[in-house]
Write a protein that holds these residues in place. Structure first.
Motif, PDB file in Angstrom:
ATOM      1  N   SER A  25     -22.750 -19.393  82.997  1.00 27.71           N
ATOM      2  CA  SER A  25     -21.778 -19.163  81.919  1.00 27.71           C
ATOM      3  C   SER A  25     -20.971 -17.895  82.151  1.00 27.71           C
ATOM      4  CB  SER A  25     -22.495 -19.079  80.566  1.00 27.71           C
ATOM      5  OG  SER A  25     -23.147 -20.290  80.265  1.00 27.71           O
ATOM      6  N   CYS A  28     -18.431 -18.358  84.939  1.00 25.71           N
ATOM      7  CA  CYS A  28     -17.278 -19.141  84.481  1.00 25.71           C
ATOM      8  C   CYS A  28     -16.338 -18.283  83.630  1.00 25.71           C
ATOM      9  CB  CYS A  28     -17.735 -20.354  83.690  1.00 25.71           C
ATOM     10  SG  CYS A  28     -18.609 -21.585  84.690  1.00 25.71           S
ATOM     11  N   SER A  34     -14.096 -23.733  84.619  1.00 29.37           N
ATOM     12  CA  SER A  34     -15.090 -24.549  83.935  1.00 29.37           C
ATOM     13  C   SER A  34     -16.352 -24.663  84.779  1.00 29.37           C
ATOM     14  CB  SER A  34     -14.525 -25.951  83.679  1.00 29.37           C
ATOM     15  OG  SER A  34     -14.307 -26.619  84.912  1.00 29.37           O
ATOM     16  N   ARG A  35     -17.439 -25.119  84.142  1.00 28.91           N
ATOM     17  CA  ARG A  35     -18.671 -25.338  84.896  1.00 28.91           C
ATOM     18  C   ARG A  35     -18.453 -26.343  86.022  1.00 28.91           C
ATOM     19  NH1 ARG A  35     -24.031 -24.517  82.790  1.00 28.91           N
ATOM     20  NH2 ARG A  35     -24.017 -23.021  81.084  1.00 28.91           N
ATOM     21  N   LEU A  38     -16.864 -24.645  88.835  1.00 21.07           N
ATOM     22  CA  LEU A  38     -17.806 -23.744  89.491  1.00 21.07           C
ATOM     23  C   LEU A  38     -18.665 -24.504  90.490  1.00 21.07           C
ATOM     24  CD1 LEU A  38     -19.261 -21.007  89.801  1.00 21.07           C
ATOM     25  CD2 LEU A  38     -20.779 -21.728  87.963  1.00 21.07           C
TER      26      LEU A  38
END
Length: 301
Positions: A25, A28, A34-35, A38
């Motif tokens: 988190s 990011c 965004s995840r 990533l």
């Protein structure tokens, strides 16, 4: 724009190097992705030859990744040079901010506790001597108190050393307990004991190779292709070490015939210049390129 994306990639690469502070988190949030993006970047870094692993809840990139090693080989000082520079900087006093900044940078990359400590330097020389003897006479050794940063352990390791590397700073060994070939750093060994036992697994010893695209591995795969003028000149400019594997043809084209440790680097080169390259071999490499092209078609808008 492309340079904005590159800036994010480089920033993420910096954050991930030996990361112990940023969860998924936080990464990011700091990079502004965004995840999903990533995880895409993590896979991209793996494809590029970086060693990506997860430690607890943190994703990390190992500073010993082949890419970093090649950069260090080209721009770093020798240990003797680093010690001399560090001593000269220390004589200037602590009031100079620029000097202190340089000293901090040197301290991050060199273990001066070892380099400037005669006792520890003698121990490193002793370890190298024992390892050299073990390699010469094909004997096993016990690495006493070896510190592993990956597993976060300190323990004895029974190994079969067979190649000193990186100016005698590392040694390539086969470890019977894991049945893996590993590279051990001399500075992380408390002591080395020569055992009265010869090699038992010589057939399993594997050298560590690095190809011209900066990918390393135990295995090498042959590739052969015809290069046009554009592809040849780009190869010459970006990968000059490849020229010894190039033969000029009578029609003005060129044959590139060599081995690689991964298809990622050579694959990126071929796909970027596909109109000026004809792949002659091997079938496995052709299949790799076909799969990459299919993925590109799926992702294309």
């Amino acid at each position: 724009m492309r340079h904005d994306k590159l800036e994010r990639e480089l920033y993420l690469l910096e954050l991930l190097t030996e990361n112990r502070s940023y969860t998924v988190s936080k990464l990011c949030d700091k990079v502004g992705i965004s995840r999903r993006n990533l995880y895409y970047y993590l896979e991209f870094f793996r494809d590029c030859g970086f060693t990506v692993y997860k430690h607890g809840e943190y994703y990390c990139i190992d500073r010993c990744s082949p890419f970093f090693n090649h950069i260090i080989e080209r721009v770093s000082f020798t240990e003797e040079e680093a010690v001399l520079i560090r001593r000269l900087l220390s004589k200037t006093g602590n009031e100079n901010a620029l000097t202190e900044n340089l000293k901090r940078k040197l301290d991050r990359f060199y273990d001066f506790d070892i380099l400037t400590n005669d006792e520890l330097r003698e121990q490193a020389a002793h370890n190298i001597g024992i390892l050299y003897q073990a390699i010469k006479f094909k004997q096993q050794v016990l690495l006493h108190g070896y510190v592993s940063l990956n597993s976060r352990t300190t323990k004895d390791r029974l190994v079969e050393p067979f190649m000193l590397m990186n100016n005698n700073n590392e040694v390539r060994c086969f470890e019977p307990s894991s049945r893996l070939n590993k590279t051990f750093k001399i500075s992380r060994m408390r002591d080395v004991e020569l055992l009265d036992m010869g090699w038992c697994y010589e057939s399993l010893h594997r050298d560590l190779y690095t190809d011209i695209f900066m990918f390393s591995g135990e295995d090498r795969m042959p590739v052969k292709m015809i290069l046009g003028n554009v592809a040849y000149n780009i190869l010459k400019e970006e990968y000059p070490r490849a020229l010894k594997y190039v033969t000029e043809m009578p029609d003005g084209k060129y044959i590139l015939d060599m081995y690689v440790c991964s298809y990622v680097g050579i694959g990126r080169f071929v796909l970027g210049l596909f109109e000026d390259i004809e792949v002659l071999e091997n079938d496995e490499f052709r299949e790799y390129l076909k799969k990459k092209i299919e993925k590109m078609k799926v992702k294309a808008p």
